[in-house]
Design an enzyme around this catalytic site. Structure first.
Site, PDB file in Angstrom:
ATOM      1  N   HIS A 154       0.831  -1.195   0.000  1.00 32.68           N
ATOM      2  CA  HIS A 154       0.000   0.000   0.000  1.00 32.68           C
ATOM      3  C   HIS A 154       0.873   1.255   0.000  1.00 32.68           C
ATOM      4  O   HIS A 154       0.371   2.363   0.154  1.00 32.68           O
ATOM      5  CB  HIS A 154      -0.935   0.006   1.213  1.00 32.68           C
ATOM      6  CG  HIS A 154      -2.007  -1.043   1.162  1.00 32.68           C
ATOM      7  ND1 HIS A 154      -1.739  -2.388   1.259  1.00 32.68           N
ATOM      8  CD2 HIS A 154      -3.357  -0.947   1.028  1.00 32.68           C
ATOM      9  CE1 HIS A 154      -2.874  -3.080   1.201  1.00 32.68           C
ATOM     10  NE2 HIS A 154      -3.868  -2.225   1.048  1.00 32.68           N
ATOM     11  N   GLY A 174      10.533   7.888   2.280  1.00 32.60           N
ATOM     12  CA  GLY A 174      11.068   7.283   3.500  1.00 32.60           C
ATOM     13  C   GLY A 174      12.347   7.961   3.955  1.00 32.60           C
ATOM     14  O   GLY A 174      12.432   9.186   4.066  1.00 32.60           O
ATOM     15  N   ASP A 215       9.732  -6.037   1.271  1.00 30.29           N
ATOM     16  CA  ASP A 215       9.928  -5.536   2.632  1.00 30.29           C
ATOM     17  C   ASP A 215      11.332  -4.962   2.676  1.00 30.29           C
ATOM     18  O   ASP A 215      12.301  -5.650   2.316  1.00 30.29           O
ATOM     19  CB  ASP A 215       9.769  -6.637   3.688  1.00 30.29           C
ATOM     20  CG  ASP A 215       9.578  -6.028   5.071  1.00 30.29           C
ATOM     21  OD1 ASP A 215       8.596  -5.273   5.257  1.00 30.29           O
ATOM     22  OD2 ASP A 215      10.404  -6.269   5.966  1.00 30.29           O
ATOM     23  N   LYS A 271      18.921   6.361  -9.054  1.00 29.37           N
ATOM     24  CA  LYS A 271      18.624   5.601  -7.834  1.00 29.37           C
ATOM     25  C   LYS A 271      18.158   4.188  -8.188  1.00 29.37           C
ATOM     26  O   LYS A 271      18.621   3.205  -7.592  1.00 29.37           O
ATOM     27  CB  LYS A 271      17.555   6.310  -6.997  1.00 29.37           C
ATOM     28  CG  LYS A 271      17.215   5.528  -5.727  1.00 29.37           C
ATOM     29  CD  LYS A 271      15.924   5.963  -5.081  1.00 29.37           C
ATOM     30  CE  LYS A 271      15.518   4.955  -4.012  1.00 29.37           C
ATOM     31  NZ  LYS A 271      14.210   5.233  -3.406  1.00 29.37           N
TER      32      LYS A 271
END
Length: 205
Positions: free
Chosen positions: A16, A161, A76, A183
């Site tokens: 999400h 983040g 993750d 990146k």
């Protein structure tokens, strides 16, 4: 045991997180995969109860694959600081949690800096685990890392983040300052994805 290959078609991205969705969708598109997100399908976010990136990615990928009846890819990833013993690590997102809900990464980066500042060691790294899961329970997992140093105050408005406080080895810009294409070329996610693509994606390997 040979890796299982994905067939071209629909693939659920079990996330999400809009930033991750943009990056992963760009990576899988050239392989003939039509991406749909867990959010678009209304799938809930399962509790991440494992103590490893691969473990938590596996939870998310399996939950999405079984709920949607389609292959699913989960990510993750997290930011680790050597002076903090590898924290925030698998709890990277938790460090940004606000009491009333939502996440504040500016606050999280300030917390990391305040705790790590007394130490001379500036080493830091990002880790990304990618897990592909099928509705029958089969999974394939891959992990990539990129090492560098942490900086504070954060620099740059790109990325998401903890990107604005991380400078990868061999570079002077943070992930938050770097052109997105650059990146994507060197990131932890790109490194994990290269392994996954070679093993499991159509038209690769």
């Amino acid at each position: 045991m040979p890796h299982r290959k994905l067939q071209p078609g629909r693939l659920v991205l079990a996330s999400h997180n809009a930033g991750k969705l943009r990056e992963v969708a760009a990576l899988v598109a050239p392989h003939g995969m039509q991406v749909v997100s867990a959010g678009e399908l209304g799938l809930p976010e399962p509790a991440e109860t494992e103590n490893s990136f691969l473990g938590n990615a596996g939870i998310k990928a399996l939950a999405a694959a079984r709920a949607a009846g389609l292959p699913a890819l989960a990510d993750d990833s997290g930011f680790s600081v050597a002076a903090l013993g590898g924290d925030p690590g698998v709890r990277t997102a938790d460090w940004a949690e606000l009491p009333g809900g939502g996440r504040d990464y500016t606050m999280a980066m300030a917390k990391v800096a305040a705790l790590a500042e007394p130490h001379a060691n500036r080493r830091a790294w990002f880790t990304c685990a990618l897990v592909l899961a099928w509705p029958d329970g089969h999974t394939e997992g891959f992990e990539g890392k990129v090492h560098g140093t942490w900086v504070h105050p954060p620099r740059g408005e790109r990325g998401f983040g903890y990107d604005p406080m991380f400078v990868p080895e061999g570079h002077s810009q943070t992930f938050g300052e770097m052109d997105p294409a650059e990146k994507h070329r060197i990131s932890h996610r790109a490194r994990a994805f290269a392994l996954l693509a070679a093993a499991c994606l159509p038209g690769a390997g």
